[in-house]
Design an enzyme around this catalytic site. Structure first.
Site, PDB file in Angstrom:
ATOM      1  N   ARG A 104      45.310  -1.479  -0.685  1.00 24.42           N
ATOM      2  CA  ARG A 104      46.100  -0.484   0.733  1.00 24.42           C
ATOM      3  C   ARG A 104      44.764   0.985   0.422  1.00 24.42           C
ATOM      4  O   ARG A 104      44.272   1.432   1.248  1.00 24.42           O
ATOM      5  CB  ARG A 104      46.915   0.099   0.863  1.00 24.42           C
ATOM      6  CG  ARG A 104      47.765   0.552  -0.500  1.00 24.42           C
ATOM      7  CD  ARG A 104      48.892   0.632   0.443  1.00 24.42           C
ATOM      8  NE  ARG A 104      49.798   1.654  -1.013  1.00 24.42           N
ATOM      9  CZ  ARG A 104      50.515   0.236  -1.903  1.00 24.42           C
ATOM     10  NH1 ARG A 104      50.178  -0.801  -2.558  1.00 24.42           N
ATOM     11  NH2 ARG A 104      51.451   0.286  -2.657  1.00 24.42           N
TER      12      ARG A 104
ATOM     13  N   LYS B  88      58.616 -12.368   1.066  1.00 23.21           N
ATOM     14  CA  LYS B  88      56.653 -13.727   1.081  1.00 23.21           C
ATOM     15  C   LYS B  88      57.949 -15.038   0.012  1.00 23.21           C
ATOM     16  O   LYS B  88      58.483 -16.316   0.559  1.00 23.21           O
ATOM     17  CB  LYS B  88      56.223 -13.293   0.162  1.00 23.21           C
ATOM     18  CG  LYS B  88      55.685 -12.073   0.661  1.00 23.21           C
ATOM     19  CD  LYS B  88      54.240 -11.846  -0.442  1.00 23.21           C
ATOM     20  CE  LYS B  88      53.516 -10.939  -0.065  1.00 23.21           C
ATOM     21  NZ  LYS B  88      53.349 -10.390  -1.078  1.00 23.21           N
TER      22      LYS B  88
HETATM   23  O1  F6P Z   1      51.972  -6.470   1.880  1.00 24.50           O
HETATM   24  C1  F6P Z   1      51.938  -6.532   0.354  1.00 24.50           C
HETATM   25  C2  F6P Z   1      49.893  -6.849   0.158  1.00 24.50           C
HETATM   26  O2  F6P Z   1      50.030  -7.093  -1.178  1.00 24.50           O
HETATM   27  C3  F6P Z   1      49.350  -6.199   0.289  1.00 24.50           C
HETATM   28  O3  F6P Z   1      50.327  -4.707  -0.568  1.00 24.50           O
HETATM   29  C4  F6P Z   1      47.744  -6.073   0.367  1.00 24.50           C
HETATM   30  O4  F6P Z   1      47.351  -5.157   0.938  1.00 24.50           O
HETATM   31  C5  F6P Z   1      48.086  -7.896   1.075  1.00 24.50           C
HETATM   32  O5  F6P Z   1      49.638  -7.876   0.919  1.00 24.50           O
HETATM   33  C6  F6P Z   1      47.515  -8.436   1.017  1.00 24.50           C
HETATM   34  O6  F6P Z   1      47.196  -8.688  -0.678  1.00 24.50           O
HETATM   35  P1  F6P Z   1      45.915  -9.850  -0.945  1.00 24.50           P
HETATM   36  O7  F6P Z   1      44.816  -8.863  -0.421  1.00 24.50           O
HETATM   37  O8  F6P Z   1      45.996 -10.492  -2.193  1.00 24.50           O
HETATM   38  O9  F6P Z   1      45.553 -11.358   0.235  1.00 24.50           O
END
Ligand code: F6P
Length: 540
Positions: free
Chosen positions: A263, A499
């Site tokens: 984020r 998840k």
């Molecule tokens: O929502 C959980 C999360 O891990 C976030 O912190 C992150 O931004 C998003 O999923 C996407 O993750 P990735 O960039 O690893 O696909």
């Protein structure tokens, strides 16, 4: 540290709430001047908050007691303040000047950051100039970023916010949802020959992103053949192995690092789509805006420090009044996705209930953040904000100059912002309602109590630089709050359980024969059975 055990916290909790804003303003003609802070041309007027000098003194004492300054130094210098993941938290390094030295495990990471910046600059320039060609020899017209959460929200929000700075011949689209309607709808009118996919995923294991990327790949190869993948797919990730396993040549991968939280990653190569849209120069302007706020946050005393101020106001409302939500209301259509962006930034960061040492908190942490662009909200939920039983502290964000001049629109837009802040603060008394000759049966319903807290954030214009400053303001606000609450603002274990369960259930939904697992509760099991029984699948 448990902040609630400190005298500073007790002093805050024992503070009497200040009188009504009507009295506060009537008793202090200089209130508006005394309660405003500025960094560059970004101004925060916080005079319409439920505060006085006594409250502010006690709030700043809480920040000092919590060691916000020491923790800030620890973050900026690369110490592993993300304790549960044992990681540094260095999104600030992504916008550090070339000659800065910021070390992680004894290695200066700034040259790595600038190397990747250079690589994405070269790539973006090639796409923008048409030098980058697809499988048929055509230049790219559409960039589709496939990602979710931090690999989507920052670029998607900023793309809208900076559209007037973009190249009209190049459009970006953002696909995130695992609902097939998202990718199907976005691809429906695109030409594979002129479409570039950026698969953005820090981990490159996120099911939504990989599912969408697989579909995009099938869509592309159906039209242009397997060999086209290398010409139409690039990846942004920290995980070269998974990128290669997916079938994207790692020569077409732009990396970042585990010390960048998802984020907090839009300044990394995750912003590639954005750099293609607005160009490397404006992307660097955006970074300069972030850096300006980093410098303000790092070098300004606590009592004049904008992110500290905003963090403390949030703590005052969450923990002294028990207000549970916080609205962010941008009077800017371009910022229509800013509240959604902040939802991840604030709620994934500070939606925690254990402290760094694992002990449970017994106070409110991160607020529920919500909001939409003004003035639309005024005709939807402002009724509740003005006269409902919930008090919602608000940030009203506006700009003195529009990005697009259209008739009298901008004056009207800003008039609404100022009017709402005034109405929220001062309301309308029974006497005023009477004086307006309102029929007796309506009087009670037409009284506005007022005393609804707002901060007005006003900047000269929404430029890439200003947007960077604004985003960094909220990033550091989140940091300050996390430091005071004593929580880890940089992990996100709360998203894991869903998840894992979804992956297991997805297999069960596909099977027509296996009995539904007895590990499920009766409700979940019944829902799975009903889904299976009624699911009509397309014939091959
Ligand atoms: O929502 C959980 C999360 O891990 C976030 O912190 C992150 O931004 C998003 O999923 C996407 O993750 P990735 O960039 O690893 O696909």
């Amino acid at each position: 540290m448990d902040i609630t055990t400190t005298p500073a916290w007790s002093a805050l909790q024992s503070t009497a709430p200040p009188p009504h804003l009507r009295q506060l303003f009537a008793g202090d003609p200089k209130r508006a001047v005394r309660y405003r802070l500025q960094a560059g041309d970004l101004l925060i007027d916080y005079s319409k908050n439920l505060i006085d000098d006594d409250v502010m003194r006690r709030l700043f004492a809480v920040a000092a007691t919590a060691g916000v300054e020491a923790r800030r130094a620890a973050m900026f210098s690369g110490q592993p303040i993300n304790v549960t993941e044992r990681r540094s938290v260095l999104h600030t390094a992504l916008r550090a000047p070339r000659d800065a030295v910021i070390e992680v495990d004894g290695r200066n990471v700034v040259p790595d950051v600038h190397n990747v910046l250079q690589r994405i600059t070269t790539f973006a320039d090639r796409v923008r100039s048409g030098a980058f060609r697809g499988a048929t020899g055509a230049a790219m017209q559409t960039v589709v970023n496939i990602g979710i959460g931090g690999s989507d929200l920052g670029p998607a929000m900023t793309y809208l916010a900076t559209e007037s700075f973009g190249d009209p011949n190049l459009r970006c689209r953002y696909v995130s949802n695992v609902d097939g309607a998202d990718i199907a709808g976005n691809l429906a009118d695109l030409d594979p020959a002129t479409t570039l996919f950026i698969v953005s995923s820090k981990t490159f294991t996120t099911i939504e992103t990989l599912t969408n990327a697989r579909h995009a790949r099938t869509w592309l190869t159906a039209a242009l053949g397997e060999a086209a993948v290398g010409k139409h797919f690039v990846a942004v990730s920290t995980n070269a192995k998974e990128v290669a396993d997916f079938g994207i040549d790692t020569a077409n991968m732009f990396g970042f690092w585990d010390w960048v939280g998802g984020r907090y990653s839009m300044d990394s190569a995750i912003g590639l789509s954005l750099m293609i849209a607005i160009g490397p120069d404006d992307f660097r302007e955006l970074l300069a805006g972030f850096r300006a706020m980093d410098e303000h946050f790092l070098s300004t005393p606590l009592d004049r420090n904008l992110p500290v101020l905003m963090g403390l106001l949030g703590i005052w409302y969450a923990d002294a009044f028990g207000f549970e939500t916080h609205a962010v209301l941008p009077y800017s259509q371009e910022l229509s996705r800013f509240p959604a962006y902040l939802q991840q930034l604030e709620m994934e960061s500070n939606g925690k209930s254990v402290r760094l040492d694992g002990t449970r908190v017994d106070y409110n942490t991160g607020s529920i953040v919500w909001g939409t662009a003004g003035t639309n909200g005024q005709h939807a939920y402002y009724q509740l904000l003005h006269q409902g039983t919930h008090i919602v502290p608000m940030d009203l964000i506006g700009f003195v100059n529009p990005t697009t001049e259209v008739g009298e629109h901008h004056d009207l837009l800003v008039a609404n912002l100022f009017a709402q802040a005034e109405a929220f603060a001062f309301g309308k008394t029974r006497e005023e309602v009477h004086a307006a000759d309102v029929p007796a049966h309506q009087v009670d319903a037409r009284v506005f109590e007022g005393n609804r807290p707002t901060s007005v954030i006003l900047a000269d214009k929404l430029t890439p630089r200003m947007l960077g400053t604004l985003i960094a303001l909220y990033e550091h606000k989140v940091f300050v709050q996390g430091a005071i609450w004593g929580i880890d603002s940089f992990d996100q274990w709360g998203v894991e359980l869903g998840k894992v369960l979804a992956t297991r259930i997805a297999d069960e939904l596909k099977s027509d024969v296996e009995e539904v697992s007895s590990q499920h509760d009766s409700s979940t099991a019944a829902l799975i059975r009903r889904y299976r029984a009624r699911r009509v699948r397309p014939k091959d």
